[in-house]
Design a protein around this motif. Structure first.
Motif, mmCIF file in Angstrom:
data_model
loop_
_atom_site.group_PDB
_atom_site.id
_atom_site.type_symbol
_atom_site.label_atom_id
_atom_site.label_comp_id
_atom_site.label_asym_id
_atom_site.label_seq_id
_atom_site.Cartn_x
_atom_site.Cartn_y
_atom_site.Cartn_z
ATOM 1 N N SER A 664 0.794 -1.226 0.000
ATOM 2 C CA SER A 664 0.000 0.000 0.000
ATOM 3 C C SER A 664 0.826 1.276 0.000
ATOM 4 N N LYS A 665 2.134 1.174 0.102
ATOM 5 C CA LYS A 665 2.964 2.379 0.136
ATOM 6 C C LYS A 665 3.530 2.735 -1.230
ATOM 7 N N VAL A 666 3.323 1.875 -2.197
ATOM 8 C CA VAL A 666 3.860 2.142 -3.529
ATOM 9 C C VAL A 666 2.770 1.956 -4.583
ATOM 10 N N SER A 667 3.022 2.551 -5.748
ATOM 11 C CA SER A 667 2.116 2.414 -6.891
ATOM 12 C C SER A 667 2.849 1.718 -8.021
ATOM 13 N N LEU A 668 2.081 1.018 -8.833
ATOM 14 C CA LEU A 668 2.626 0.359 -10.015
ATOM 15 C C LEU A 668 2.224 1.169 -11.243
ATOM 16 N N HIS A 669 3.219 1.631 -11.985
ATOM 17 C CA HIS A 669 2.969 2.369 -13.222
ATOM 18 C C HIS A 669 3.188 1.411 -14.392
ATOM 19 N N ILE A 670 2.171 1.227 -15.214
ATOM 20 C CA ILE A 670 2.251 0.299 -16.350
ATOM 21 C C ILE A 670 1.942 1.063 -17.635
ATOM 22 N N SER A 671 2.722 0.808 -18.668
ATOM 23 C CA SER A 671 2.445 1.361 -19.999
ATOM 24 C C SER A 671 2.492 0.228 -21.019
ATOM 25 N N PHE A 672 1.562 0.224 -21.948
ATOM 26 C CA PHE A 672 1.570 -0.779 -23.009
ATOM 27 C C PHE A 672 0.670 -0.336 -24.152
ATOM 28 N N ASP A 673 0.870 -0.945 -25.313
ATOM 29 C CA ASP A 673 0.024 -0.719 -26.489
ATOM 30 C C ASP A 673 -0.848 -1.946 -26.718
ATOM 31 N N LEU A 674 -2.080 -1.703 -27.155
ATOM 32 C CA LEU A 674 -2.993 -2.787 -27.506
ATOM 33 C C LEU A 674 -3.558 -2.552 -28.899
ATOM 34 N N ASP A 675 -3.858 -3.642 -29.579
ATOM 35 C CA ASP A 675 -4.493 -3.555 -30.894
ATOM 36 C C ASP A 675 -5.897 -2.962 -30.765
ATOM 37 N N PRO A 676 -6.474 -2.515 -31.876
ATOM 38 C CA PRO A 676 -7.848 -2.002 -31.827
ATOM 39 C C PRO A 676 -8.803 -3.019 -31.225
ATOM 40 N N SER A 677 -9.804 -2.516 -30.513
ATOM 41 C CA SER A 677 -10.868 -3.340 -29.934
ATOM 42 C C SER A 677 -10.399 -4.232 -28.792
ATOM 43 N N CYS A 678 -9.180 -3.995 -28.290
ATOM 44 C CA CYS A 678 -8.713 -4.711 -27.097
ATOM 45 C C CYS A 678 -8.882 -3.804 -25.872
ATOM 46 N N TYR A 679 -9.143 -4.406 -24.739
ATOM 47 C CA TYR A 679 -9.473 -3.644 -23.536
ATOM 48 C C TYR A 679 -8.371 -3.767 -22.494
ATOM 49 N N ALA A 680 -7.920 -2.609 -22.001
ATOM 50 C CA ALA A 680 -6.870 -2.595 -20.984
ATOM 51 C C ALA A 680 -7.352 -3.253 -19.701
ATOM 52 N N THR A 681 -8.639 -3.114 -19.380
ATOM 53 C CA THR A 681 -9.155 -3.746 -18.164
ATOM 54 C C THR A 681 -9.067 -5.268 -18.250
ATOM 55 N N ALA A 682 -9.253 -5.823 -19.460
ATOM 56 C CA ALA A 682 -9.111 -7.280 -19.634
ATOM 57 C C ALA A 682 -7.652 -7.690 -19.459
ATOM 58 N N CYS A 683 -6.730 -6.860 -19.938
ATOM 59 C CA CYS A 683 -5.297 -7.134 -19.768
ATOM 60 C C CYS A 683 -4.900 -7.045 -18.298
ATOM 61 N N LEU A 684 -5.362 -6.001 -17.601
ATOM 62 C CA LEU A 684 -5.056 -5.839 -16.176
ATOM 63 C C LEU A 684 -5.651 -6.974 -15.349
ATOM 64 N N ARG A 685 -6.842 -7.417 -15.735
ATOM 65 C CA ARG A 685 -7.464 -8.543 -15.031
ATOM 66 C C ARG A 685 -6.563 -9.770 -15.086
ATOM 67 N N GLU A 686 -5.967 -10.026 -16.265
ATOM 68 C CA GLU A 686 -5.070 -11.169 -16.419
ATOM 69 C C GLU A 686 -3.791 -10.969 -15.610
ATOM 70 N N ILE A 687 -3.257 -9.751 -15.587
ATOM 71 C CA ILE A 687 -2.032 -9.462 -14.845
ATOM 72 C C ILE A 687 -2.246 -9.648 -13.348
ATOM 73 N N MET A 688 -3.325 -9.061 -12.836
ATOM 74 C CA MET A 688 -3.531 -8.982 -11.388
ATOM 75 C C MET A 688 -4.350 -10.140 -10.836
ATOM 76 N N LYS A 689 -5.077 -10.839 -11.719
ATOM 77 C CA LYS A 689 -6.037 -11.873 -11.287
ATOM 78 C C LYS A 689 -7.110 -11.253 -10.386
ATOM 79 N N CYS A 690 -7.608 -10.086 -10.855
ATOM 80 C CA CYS A 690 -8.676 -9.363 -10.146
ATOM 81 C C CYS A 690 -9.793 -9.057 -11.131
ATOM 82 N N ASP A 691 -11.028 -9.053 -10.639
ATOM 83 C CA ASP A 691 -12.153 -8.601 -11.446
ATOM 84 C C ASP A 691 -12.449 -7.150 -11.106
ATOM 85 N N PHE A 692 -12.724 -6.356 -12.131
ATOM 86 C CA PHE A 692 -13.003 -4.933 -11.913
ATOM 87 C C PHE A 692 -14.473 -4.639 -12.168
#
Length: 692
Positions: A664-692
């Motif tokens: 809780s004392k640090v933040s994670l900064h992530i940058s990436f490119d995705l193809d059209p019609s791809c969702y960053a929330t779906a990518c983050l869900r896979e990274i973190m194993k969290c549902d948003f």
């Protein structure tokens, strides 16, 4: 919408929060090349001070859809050549040679030596020489024989596995041998003669034929092509008929008086691309009337939906929301940057409203003249810059170091990708009624139900939701109209029709028709997206990452004359046994009336799922609303590009140790490119194993 759905990677992940503020989620659309948007001619005139001509010079390639249609009509030719001014229109020169006056920045014809060098490097010299011999033999057969089957053989180049090499090879062969066509089937390239080229050669000279097919291959909007002067009316009629028969959907012809080489008046056939339906109007006296005015800009918005932002801009500028074009819908809870084009508005007028728009969460950048509108899906992708805060372990996982968990997740997402789900924002995250429910009602032609779902309010006390609440309680469309703010354009359009026609089936149908087509179909697409998400999760649960018999795989062949369904292959039992395909090649259909379904348990699942919603697989046309949903295919998995990340202390003095990360004392900064019609929330869900 994604809870309990499948994952493709097996790391543990970690917890954190996203979108704490809009600045934690920045989306920048990766734009098309600048020359596709900017009116370069207007800019050059500003620099030189010359007076503008009455007509705009060509400055765009044809839209992707038209390029596909061109190829589907058999348009194979040589290298792109410069477009001409509009002959027969203001500033035109019907006698201009096809090769004269090449404009700066336009495609350059590659020389024969360069083509030969390219073919040698791509094929190897022996195969390149065999191809040249095939081409020469075919031309000789055309010249000598008169029967229809002359020179109809094929030449196999063998499998070309690399997609870029295939594309380069298609281009190089067309440039060197404009009388050939290239086809790809299961990565195998086949070369054969172009029958249309041969037929035209029998009507006009070979040079004219070659230049004509180069004109088709260049695909430049507003460009024209002139055949040599021809005083024989009957012969001109035959040429007219040939072009109309072969390319009538794409091209139109007209005869013009020109001056021939002896300075005598003569007639020449002029060819140009047809206007697509719904685009610029034609004048009675010519092929094209006055062009529409287009202004391009980059829209920066914060905490606004794309359609809501367009509504605000339209209200301020006094135009319709349908006068705006864009290439995709962007997140609401984010700062987003995306190119847009507005019709019937000058750059000066757009600049005038800048300060007013800033007060509403928008900024307008990079304002300039443009040549045409944008289209949904016409984008290269999106760049995401995201901050994940409140980092911690999952409740079931406290044994490993959190920094290790993050590193493991990043490596997995780089190598294995993520499940290509549509993100929750596609469906109206957190709303009482989600967009897919409205889409289902429209598909079932339950128009009144769709209207009432559309006006279902959220649990807040504000003017918009109070107006919705009032309408549902009273069905008083006129009263609800008065209560709604001006920028709620969709709601007002619908209410005006309901006030006029009534809140019944007919009135609600006319109400939906009062909304622009892109907004109507948005809801139907949301339903199709929901079904795709469920199908992807089911497919991964029952078969995992193994490609099995009945799966669909997509062939990335370059020949766009092949229909979409012909590019989709059903995996056979021998191919499953041989592990011929990888999970990265598997696609699932977006439901529609013109797609094929998997022939395994997944196909049966689609049938049962659609039956549950009272939809049959062929019912994706809603004629009363002019909605046509043919369907398409979407890869199950996707990869990220240009991924980078870093950890940063949230308070001064906090250090991130090599072997320990303080929760809780640090933040994670992530940058990436995705193809059209791809969702960053779906990518983050896979990274973190969290549902948003």
């Amino acid at each position: 919408m994604l809870r309990s759905f499948s994952y493709v990677t097996d790391h543990s992940g970690f917890c954190g929060t996203i979108k704490n503020s809009p600045s934690d989620f920045v989306v920048t659309e990766i734009e098309m090349p600048e020359h596709l948007l900017r009116d370069t001619r207007a800019e050059s005139l500003q620099k030189t001070g010359e007076a503008p001509l009455e007509e705009s010079s060509p400055c765009l390639q044809h839209p992707k859809k038209l390029r596909k249609e061109l190829r589907a009509e058999g348009c194979r030719g040589g290298a792109p050549r410069p477009s001409e001014c509009d002959p027969g229109w203001p500033g035109g020169d019907p006698s201009a040679s096809p090769d004269k006056n090449q404009r700066e920045g336009e495609p350059k014809v590659v020389s024969g030596l360069e083509e030969a060098s390219t073919l040698d490097s791509l094929l190897g010299k022996p195969m390149s020489e065999l191809l040249s011999k095939f081409a020469c033999d075919l031309k000789e057969a055309w010249d000598v024989k008169c029967n229809a089957d002359a020179g109809t053989g094929e030449f196999l180049l063998g499998p070309i596995l690399d997609k870029k090499n295939r594309a380069d090879l298609h281009s190089a062969i067309r440039q060197k041998f404009p009388f050939l066509v290239t086809v790809t089937k299961d990565n195998e390239m086949i070369v054969k003669g172009n029958a249309d080229y041969r037929e035209l050669c029998q009507l006009v000279t070979e040079k004219e034929t070659s230049d004509f097919f180069k004109f088709l291959d260049a695909k430049l909007e507003n460009s024209t092509f002139s055949f040599e002067p021809d005083g024989n009316k009957e012969h001109r009629k035959v040429v007219h008929h040939f072009i109309n028969r072969k390319f009538g959907k794409l091209l139109e012809t007209k005869a013009f008086t020109v001056t021939d080489v002896n300075d005598q008046p003569n007639m020449s056939i002029m060819v140009r691309f047809r206007e697509r339906s719904g685009s610029r109007k034609r004048s009675a006296g010519g092929f094209q009337g006055k062009q529409d005015l287009y202004t391009a800009f980059t829209l920066q918005k914060e905490n606004l939906e794309t359609l809501e932002a367009i509504g605000l801009l339209a209200a301020e500028l006094g135009v319709l929301p349908s006068d705006f074009s864009y290439t995709g819908i962007k997140d609401k809870k984010a700062i987003t940057y995306q190119p847009m084009v507005v019709r019937k508005v000058t750059p000066e007028r757009l600049k005038e409203i800048g300060s007013k728009m800033e007060k509403k969460g928008m900024r307008i950048h990079n304002i300039h003249s443009a040549c045409q509108h944008l289209r949904l899906g016409q984008l290269k992708g999106n760049r995401f810059d995201i901050v994940v805060r409140d980092l911690k372990h999952h409740s079931h996982d406290s044994s490993a170091d959190l920094k290790e968990r993050i590193s493991e997740a990043m490596e997995n997402i780089k190598t294995k990708g993520f499940v290509n789900y549509y993100g929750p924002q596609r469906f109206g995250q957190g709303q009482n009624v989600q967009t897919d429910q409205i889409g289902l009602a429209l598909l079932n032609e339950k128009m009144v139900k769709a209207v009432k779902l559309f006006f279902t309010p959220e649990d807040t006390d504000d003017p918009v939701n109070n107006a919705k609440r009032y309408f549902l309680q009273t069905e008083d469309a006129k009263g609800a109209l008065v209560m709604l703010p001006e920028f709620k354009v969709r709601e007002k359009m619908l209410l005006r029709a309901l006030n006029r026609y009534g809140v019944n089936h007919e009135g609600c149908t006319k109400g939906w028709l009062n909304i622009p087509h892109s907004m109507r179909i948005f809801y139907v697409h949301a339903y199709c997206s929901k079904i795709w998400n469920e199908a992807a999760s089911y497919r991964l649960k029952i078969y995992g990452s193994k490609v099995v018999e009945g799966d669909l795989v997509f062939s990335e062949e370059n020949d766009e004359s092949v229909s979409l369904n012909d590019k989709v292959h059903v995996v056979t039992a021998p191919e499953e046994s041989a592990n011929k395909y990888s999970i990265n090649q598997v696609v699932l259909p977006m439901v529609g009336h013109s797609i094929k379904y998997p022939s395994n348990k997944v196909g049966q699942w689609y049938h049962e799922r659609l039956s549950k919603d009272e939809l049959q697989m062929c019912k994706f046309r809603v004629s009363p609303l002019q909605l046509n949903i043919p369907g398409c295919y979407r890869p199950i998995l996707k990869k990220v590009q240009n991924l980078s990340y870093c950890l940063e202390g949230s308070e001064k003095g906090i250090e991130i140790e090599d072997n320990h990360l303080n929760e809780s004392k640090v933040s994670l900064h992530i940058s990436f490119d995705l193809d059209p019609s791809c969702y960053a929330t779906a990518c983050l869900r896979e990274i973190m194993k969290c549902d948003f």
